[in-house]
Design a protein around this motif. Sequence first.
Motif, PDB file in Angstrom:
ATOM      1  N   ALA A 112       0.828  -1.205   0.000  1.00 20.87           N
ATOM      2  CA  ALA A 112       0.000   0.000   0.000  1.00 20.87           C
ATOM      3  C   ALA A 112       0.866   1.261   0.000  1.00 20.87           C
ATOM      4  O   ALA A 112       0.577   2.237  -0.703  1.00 20.87           O
ATOM      5  CB  ALA A 112      -0.931  -0.009   1.212  1.00 20.87           C
ATOM      6  N   ASP A 114       3.791   1.532  -1.281  1.00 25.38           N
ATOM      7  CA  ASP A 114       4.387   1.659  -2.611  1.00 25.38           C
ATOM      8  C   ASP A 114       3.416   2.268  -3.617  1.00 25.38           C
ATOM      9  O   ASP A 114       3.844   2.891  -4.595  1.00 25.38           O
ATOM     10  CB  ASP A 114       4.851   0.286  -3.106  1.00 25.38           C
ATOM     11  N   GLU A 115       2.121   2.057  -3.395  1.00 27.35           N
ATOM     12  CA  GLU A 115       1.140   2.674  -4.287  1.00 27.35           C
ATOM     13  C   GLU A 115       1.082   4.190  -4.089  1.00 27.35           C
ATOM     14  O   GLU A 115       0.776   4.935  -5.018  1.00 27.35           O
ATOM     15  CB  GLU A 115      -0.257   2.072  -4.037  1.00 27.35           C
ATOM     16  N   SER A 118       6.379   6.713  -4.800  1.00 21.37           N
ATOM     17  CA  SER A 118       7.200   6.099  -5.845  1.00 21.37           C
ATOM     18  C   SER A 118       8.496   6.888  -5.972  1.00 21.37           C
ATOM     19  O   SER A 118       8.484   8.094  -6.247  1.00 21.37           O
ATOM     20  CB  SER A 118       6.453   6.091  -7.180  1.00 21.37           C
ATOM     21  N   GLU A 123       2.373   9.872  -5.202  1.00 22.58           N
ATOM     22  CA  GLU A 123       1.547   9.660  -6.381  1.00 22.58           C
ATOM     23  C   GLU A 123       0.179  10.315  -6.172  1.00 22.58           C
ATOM     24  O   GLU A 123      -0.301  10.432  -5.043  1.00 22.58           O
ATOM     25  CB  GLU A 123       1.353   8.159  -6.635  1.00 22.58           C
ATOM     26  N   ILE A 125      -3.175   9.740  -5.960  1.00 20.06           N
ATOM     27  CA  ILE A 125      -3.995   8.544  -5.776  1.00 20.06           C
ATOM     28  C   ILE A 125      -4.829   8.700  -4.521  1.00 20.06           C
ATOM     29  O   ILE A 125      -4.480   9.472  -3.613  1.00 20.06           O
ATOM     30  CB  ILE A 125      -3.093   7.280  -5.702  1.00 20.06           C
ATOM     31  N   GLN A 129      -8.531   3.903  -4.568  1.00 13.82           N
ATOM     32  CA  GLN A 129      -7.710   3.410  -5.677  1.00 13.82           C
ATOM     33  C   GLN A 129      -6.590   2.509  -5.181  1.00 13.82           C
ATOM     34  O   GLN A 129      -6.251   1.511  -5.830  1.00 13.82           O
ATOM     35  CB  GLN A 129      -7.133   4.594  -6.455  1.00 13.82           C
ATOM     36  N   VAL A 130      -6.010   2.840  -4.038  1.00 15.87           N
ATOM     37  CA  VAL A 130      -4.954   1.988  -3.468  1.00 15.87           C
ATOM     38  C   VAL A 130      -5.515   0.612  -3.138  1.00 15.87           C
ATOM     39  O   VAL A 130      -4.896  -0.427  -3.435  1.00 15.87           O
ATOM     40  CB  VAL A 130      -4.348   2.646  -2.212  1.00 15.87           C
ATOM     41  N   ASN A 133      -6.067  -1.379  -6.349  1.00 24.09           N
ATOM     42  CA  ASN A 133      -4.805  -1.846  -6.937  1.00 24.09           C
ATOM     43  C   ASN A 133      -4.224  -3.024  -6.164  1.00 24.09           C
ATOM     44  O   ASN A 133      -3.674  -3.955  -6.748  1.00 24.09           O
ATOM     45  CB  ASN A 133      -3.792  -0.700  -6.982  1.00 24.09           C
ATOM     46  N   CYS A 134      -4.331  -2.974  -4.832  1.00 25.66           N
ATOM     47  CA  CYS A 134      -3.755  -4.056  -4.018  1.00 25.66           C
ATOM     48  C   CYS A 134      -4.570  -5.343  -4.121  1.00 25.66           C
ATOM     49  O   CYS A 134      -4.026  -6.438  -3.962  1.00 25.66           O
ATOM     50  CB  CYS A 134      -3.652  -3.619  -2.556  1.00 25.66           C
TER      51      CYS A 134
END
Length: 510
Positions: A112, A114-115, A118, A123, A125, A129-130, A133-134
């Motif tokens: 999480a 890393d989302e 970066s 980012e 976000i 959305q996190v 993505n996970c």
Amino acid sequence: MVVLAASIVSKTGKPLVSRQYMEMSRIRIEGLLAAFPKLVGTGKQHTYVETENVRYIYQPLEGLYLLLITNKQSNILEDLETLRLLSKLVPEFSQSLEEESVAAKAFELIFAFDEVISLGHKENITVQQVKQNCEMESHEEKLHKLIIQSKINDTKDIMKKKVADIEKSKMEQKKIGLTSALSGFGSKAASSIMQELESATPAYRIDPTPVAISKPSTAASLKLPKGMQLGKAKKANDFLETLAKEGEVVELDVPKPTGGVAAVTANVAADPVSLAIEEKVSVSLNKQGGVENLEVQGTMSLVVNSDEDAFIRIAVVSGPNKGFQFKTHPNIDKNLYGSSNVLGLKDPSRPFPTGSELGILKWRFQSKEESLVPLSINCWPSVSGGESYVNIEYDSTANFDLQNVQIIIPVPAASHAPTVNQVDGEWRYDSRRAALIWTIELIDDTNRSGSLEFVTSAADADAFYPVEVTFSSNKTFCDINITGVEHTQKGGPVKFSLKKALETAEYSVV
């Protein structure tokens, strides 16, 4: 904005989750996290604190801290926005904000983080959305796994079919052999016996496990067609092995050896009794000078190698040993040891156990006396012209030799190994540990002191700590020795061997 690391730590500075976004050695990040609780003030409104090189931005999470470590040039407003987003993500992935729960969800939290971050930058976000993505699943991965599983199932079906064919062929060969053997009895007798045999033979059932193939009793007079076609079953097994090499999880049927006798090698000791005196020394030195702690723990252990020599007692001689605390095994006669320095069982008619190591005497010593430290280390780092010049020296005041000495100095992560200008001994750079390892094979009266000088990229002085030390010796701190071993029933001396060893447990400069 450049985020160096995002971490979750306890109130005492224990790291639970930490993700670095810039190249940084483990020793460096552990040092930064350990220093954080000492910098946090109480009763203050702001949630950041600065040091000479970095800035800590933090937010309390019940009994924990959510922490961002950034450089001092970073935009603090953007960093606070990043911190607020991370604080919303932590409860989404960890059910409770306890140490055990956070540690159990460490990898999910790192993914999480890393989302959100970066290469040190935030980012654009949202929390939703996190989470999406996970939790994302790969259709291609599912399809690939289904194809592989289908291949494995097909191969297992082929193997079962081959086993069934082999068993059927085996039964037919037995019938043919019996028919040939009964041909001399006449057609009616042979026909009658064959009918009884067929009626007595149970219906064939396919067994999913491989069946071991044994040669029939009439194999000397019969030849099986085409070697029973074992080659294809082997190919099927080879296919499974190929899948296993590619990283797929498959189950291979490994045939067990049917013949042969395992050879067992017995280690025969040269002497009936083996004794060992071993010590482990733990030392913590202060980088500013002085000893924070010195502790020695020793053990005398015994191994009896034959039953007939198990009825023994050991005569011990020892020096003053001021400050040492001794403790005998519960089955050892303490009064006998206290009065005559003899280690024997409380019941002389009982033998010592044979074939296994038994600790019969232990001792402990603790001090902060600097003169007792066997090896002192002094480290002098300084920065000049964008480089760090590090001078480190050792000094041994021990009255015994030190062997296989290693002094491990952490070096800040760099693109190349440090440049060593001068060294007494040998050195090598371990890039995986980000450390320079200084090795001296033997420290005796000819080299009680030595030095090392190297140059590396500029770094804070604390980056070169803690310095770790390892060595061994065949002498011990405790002045103790074995004068003899006596048989309690036969009388007379018993042959014995003695080994002495001193090793480091934890030896560091912090």
